[in-house]
Motif scaffolding. Structure first.
Motif, PDB file in Angstrom:
ATOM      1  N   ARG A 123      53.460  31.359  27.750  1.00 21.23           N
ATOM      2  CA  ARG A 123      53.459  32.821  26.958  1.00 21.23           C
ATOM      3  C   ARG A 123      53.199  32.641  25.343  1.00 21.23           C
ATOM      4  O   ARG A 123      52.633  33.226  24.826  1.00 21.23           O
ATOM      5  CB  ARG A 123      54.738  33.421  27.084  1.00 21.23           C
ATOM      6  N   GLY A 124      53.562  31.369  24.843  1.00 20.80           N
ATOM      7  CA  GLY A 124      53.319  31.107  23.385  1.00 20.80           C
ATOM      8  C   GLY A 124      51.896  31.238  22.803  1.00 20.80           C
ATOM      9  O   GLY A 124      51.483  31.644  21.695  1.00 20.80           O
ATOM     10  N   PHE A 125      51.156  30.773  23.893  1.00 11.54           N
ATOM     11  CA  PHE A 125      49.668  30.846  23.448  1.00 11.54           C
ATOM     12  C   PHE A 125      49.004  32.094  23.784  1.00 11.54           C
ATOM     13  O   PHE A 125      47.828  32.379  23.112  1.00 11.54           O
ATOM     14  CB  PHE A 125      48.909  29.831  24.614  1.00 11.54           C
ATOM     15  N   TYR A 126      49.780  33.288  24.018  1.00  4.66           N
ATOM     16  CA  TYR A 126      49.110  34.639  24.445  1.00  4.66           C
ATOM     17  C   TYR A 126      49.431  35.517  23.390  1.00  4.66           C
ATOM     18  O   TYR A 126      49.704  36.810  23.602  1.00  4.66           O
ATOM     19  CB  TYR A 126      49.139  34.942  25.721  1.00  4.66           C
ATOM     20  N   LYS A 127      50.280  35.385  22.460  1.00  9.52           N
ATOM     21  CA  LYS A 127      50.753  36.258  21.420  1.00  9.52           C
ATOM     22  C   LYS A 127      50.020  37.205  20.928  1.00  9.52           C
ATOM     23  O   LYS A 127      50.169  38.568  20.734  1.00  9.52           O
ATOM     24  CB  LYS A 127      51.429  35.375  20.181  1.00  9.52           C
ATOM     25  N   GLU A 128      48.542  37.091  20.761  1.00 11.25           N
ATOM     26  CA  GLU A 128      47.519  37.943  20.454  1.00 11.25           C
ATOM     27  C   GLU A 128      46.670  38.291  21.546  1.00 11.25           C
ATOM     28  O   GLU A 128      45.531  39.063  21.281  1.00 11.25           O
ATOM     29  CB  GLU A 128      46.765  37.376  19.115  1.00 11.25           C
ATOM     30  N   GLY A 129      47.321  37.896  22.732  1.00  8.29           N
ATOM     31  CA  GLY A 129      46.372  37.988  23.905  1.00  8.29           C
ATOM     32  C   GLY A 129      47.255  39.037  24.963  1.00  8.29           C
ATOM     33  O   GLY A 129      48.044  40.039  24.760  1.00  8.29           O
ATOM     34  N   GLY A 130      47.063  38.344  26.175  1.00  7.09           N
ATOM     35  CA  GLY A 130      47.934  39.171  27.239  1.00  7.09           C
ATOM     36  C   GLY A 130      47.257  38.491  28.796  1.00  7.09           C
ATOM     37  O   GLY A 130      46.758  37.590  28.676  1.00  7.09           O
ATOM     38  N   ILE A 131      47.245  39.564  29.399  1.00  5.41           N
ATOM     39  CA  ILE A 131      47.150  39.530  31.167  1.00  5.41           C
ATOM     40  C   ILE A 131      45.646  40.085  30.937  1.00  5.41           C
ATOM     41  O   ILE A 131      45.745  41.371  30.980  1.00  5.41           O
ATOM     42  CB  ILE A 131      48.007  39.518  31.964  1.00  5.41           C
ATOM     43  N   THR A 132      44.574  39.502  31.769  1.00  2.61           N
ATOM     44  CA  THR A 132      43.547  40.323  32.271  1.00  2.61           C
ATOM     45  C   THR A 132      43.362  40.072  33.830  1.00  2.61           C
ATOM     46  O   THR A 132      43.383  39.061  34.034  1.00  2.61           O
ATOM     47  CB  THR A 132      42.163  39.800  31.500  1.00  2.61           C
ATOM     48  N   VAL A 133      43.056  41.061  34.575  1.00  6.52           N
ATOM     49  CA  VAL A 133      42.912  40.848  36.038  1.00  6.52           C
ATOM     50  C   VAL A 133      41.359  41.224  36.276  1.00  6.52           C
ATOM     51  O   VAL A 133      41.052  42.349  35.872  1.00  6.52           O
ATOM     52  CB  VAL A 133      43.872  41.561  36.558  1.00  6.52           C
ATOM     53  N   THR A 134      40.582  40.219  36.882  1.00  2.00           N
ATOM     54  CA  THR A 134      39.116  40.653  37.085  1.00  2.00           C
ATOM     55  C   THR A 134      39.033  40.227  38.480  1.00  2.00           C
ATOM     56  O   THR A 134      39.858  40.356  39.535  1.00  2.00           O
ATOM     57  CB  THR A 134      38.486  39.763  36.149  1.00  2.00           C
ATOM     58  N   GLY A 135      37.628  39.936  38.738  1.00  2.00           N
ATOM     59  CA  GLY A 135      37.477  39.683  40.304  1.00  2.00           C
ATOM     60  C   GLY A 135      36.059  38.772  40.337  1.00  2.00           C
ATOM     61  O   GLY A 135      35.861  38.275  39.659  1.00  2.00           O
ATOM     62  N   GLY A 136      35.520  39.034  41.745  1.00  4.02           N
ATOM     63  CA  GLY A 136      35.780  40.061  42.449  1.00  4.02           C
ATOM     64  C   GLY A 136      35.828  41.642  41.795  1.00  4.02           C
ATOM     65  O   GLY A 136      35.512  41.785  40.886  1.00  4.02           O
ATOM     66  N   GLU A 137      36.352  42.428  42.541  1.00  2.00           N
ATOM     67  CA  GLU A 137      36.635  43.840  42.095  1.00  2.00           C
ATOM     68  C   GLU A 137      38.157  44.127  42.322  1.00  2.00           C
ATOM     69  O   GLU A 137      38.780  44.297  43.326  1.00  2.00           O
ATOM     70  CB  GLU A 137      35.993  44.931  42.802  1.00  2.00           C
ATOM     71  N   PRO A 138      39.034  43.997  41.207  1.00  4.08           N
ATOM     72  CA  PRO A 138      40.416  44.100  41.288  1.00  4.08           C
ATOM     73  C   PRO A 138      40.978  45.438  41.861  1.00  4.08           C
ATOM     74  O   PRO A 138      41.903  45.459  42.498  1.00  4.08           O
ATOM     75  CB  PRO A 138      40.662  43.927  39.806  1.00  4.08           C
ATOM     76  N   LEU A 139      40.216  46.529  41.754  1.00  6.14           N
ATOM     77  CA  LEU A 139      40.593  47.772  42.440  1.00  6.14           C
ATOM     78  C   LEU A 139      40.803  47.763  43.809  1.00  6.14           C
ATOM     79  O   LEU A 139      41.417  48.555  44.142  1.00  6.14           O
ATOM     80  CB  LEU A 139      39.710  48.966  41.728  1.00  6.14           C
ATOM     81  N   MET A 140      40.242  46.723  44.310  1.00  5.04           N
ATOM     82  CA  MET A 140      40.192  46.776  45.858  1.00  5.04           C
ATOM     83  C   MET A 140      41.479  46.317  46.154  1.00  5.04           C
ATOM     84  O   MET A 140      42.034  46.390  47.450  1.00  5.04           O
ATOM     85  CB  MET A 140      38.836  45.759  46.360  1.00  5.04           C
ATOM     86  N   GLN A 141      42.322  45.779  45.391  1.00  2.80           N
ATOM     87  CA  GLN A 141      43.677  45.428  45.538  1.00  2.80           C
ATOM     88  C   GLN A 141      44.595  46.108  44.720  1.00  2.80           C
ATOM     89  O   GLN A 141      45.583  45.706  43.845  1.00  2.80           O
ATOM     90  CB  GLN A 141      43.914  43.913  45.508  1.00  2.80           C
ATOM     91  N   ILE A 142      44.558  47.515  44.448  1.00  2.00           N
ATOM     92  CA  ILE A 142      45.057  48.349  43.619  1.00  2.00           C
ATOM     93  C   ILE A 142      46.537  48.263  43.477  1.00  2.00           C
ATOM     94  O   ILE A 142      47.200  48.217  42.636  1.00  2.00           O
ATOM     95  CB  ILE A 142      44.581  49.797  43.495  1.00  2.00           C
ATOM     96  N   ASP A 143      47.299  48.132  44.549  1.00  2.00           N
ATOM     97  CA  ASP A 143      48.708  48.034  44.786  1.00  2.00           C
ATOM     98  C   ASP A 143      49.496  46.876  44.368  1.00  2.00           C
ATOM     99  O   ASP A 143      50.488  46.925  43.592  1.00  2.00           O
ATOM    100  CB  ASP A 143      49.041  48.378  46.528  1.00  2.00           C
ATOM    101  N   PHE A 144      48.670  45.698  44.720  1.00  2.68           N
ATOM    102  CA  PHE A 144      49.271  44.523  44.205  1.00  2.68           C
ATOM    103  C   PHE A 144      48.793  44.403  42.565  1.00  2.68           C
ATOM    104  O   PHE A 144      49.749  43.926  41.706  1.00  2.68           O
ATOM    105  CB  PHE A 144      48.289  43.307  44.534  1.00  2.68           C
TER     106      PHE A 144
END
Length: 249
Positions: free
Chosen positions: A62-83
């Motif tokens: 987590r310390g490396f992501y102080k100016e960043g965060g989480i990105t979800v991509t794919g594939g197409e991430p909206l195909m697994q919208i609940d998850f």
């Protein structure tokens, strides 16, 4: 709940602001001719993982992501919208910046159930990176095997929801490099005031080796990589369209 995960990249630098923890979800209905990850297409592929397992990996660095965060991509991430929603809910509970990298192909304004889910997801989403492949409907169909009507409507929907958006567009020689079409793309997105950035990316051939490994013919064999020196000119065409549209909105 488990999601189908293609892969995870611990230190992404081109997937949103700052250094990112990038989750590649499995499954995509598009068949982009220049796709460099054809192994993400299958809806039943990938490794099954829980959101808790994924977020635990994020927390380790987590310390490396102080100016960043989480990105979800794919594939197409909206195909697994609940998850995806579950993972973003976990991230926002820990005050982590969330970015959704999508083509928008799964959007359908007539699907009320989808809109309900999407509204919930967007409440947890800080940024959407929207990849618009082509503004011309016929060329888009040839390029991706899918229409672009709902994708362009998704851009409008994100504006209505006031969600920050970065537009991405890949320039492929002879396919998506026409100056008039680039101007038209800019003219379309110029009506929206939630666009925070425009990434115009040169087509590359780094995916060829993966097609060879998978035993799949490469659809753009013989098409040269886009000259990086020409990308600025192509971006200026899109920006010209944006500026023109904003004169009247």
């Amino acid at each position: 709940m488990q999601g189908r995960i293609h892969s995870i990249e611990s230190f992404g630098t081109v997937d949103g602001p700052g250094t990112r923890f990038v989750v590649f979800l499995q499954g995509c209905p598009m068949r982009c001719l220049y796709c460099h990850n054809p192994d993400t297409w299958a809806m039943d592929g990938g490794k099954m993982m829980t959101a808790e397992e994924i977020f635990a990996q994020y927390e380790r660095n987590r310390g490396f992501y102080k100016e960043g965060g989480i990105t979800v991509t794919g594939g197409e991430p909206l195909m697994q919208i609940d998850f995806l929603t579950l993972l973003f809910d976990m991230a926002k509970d820990k005050d982590v910046h969330t970015c959704l990298d999508t083509s928008g192909i799964a959007f359908n304004r007539a699907n009320e159930r989808l809109l309900e889910k999407l509204e919930k997801l967007l409440e947890l989403t800080d940024l959407v990176m929207l990849d618009i492949k082509h503004i011309n409907p016929e060329t888009h169909q040839k390029l991706t095997s899918q229409p672009n009507k709902n994708i362009l409507d998704f851009a409008a929907y994100l504006s209505e929801q006031n969600i920050d958006v970065w537009i991405r567009h890949v320039v492929v020689p002879g396919i998506s490099d026409d100056n008039k079409e680039l101007y038209n793309l800019g003219y379309y997105i110029g009506q929206f005031h939630n666009i925070k950035a425009l990434d115009v990316l040169p087509y590359h051939t780094m995916g060829v080796s993966k097609y060879e490994q998978l035993g799949i013919p490469y659809p753009l064999a013989g098409v040269p990589a886009m000259n990086r020196e020409d990308i600025l000119e192509k971006k200026q065409m899109i920006l010209a369209g944006i500026k023109e549209r904003r004169k009247i909105v």
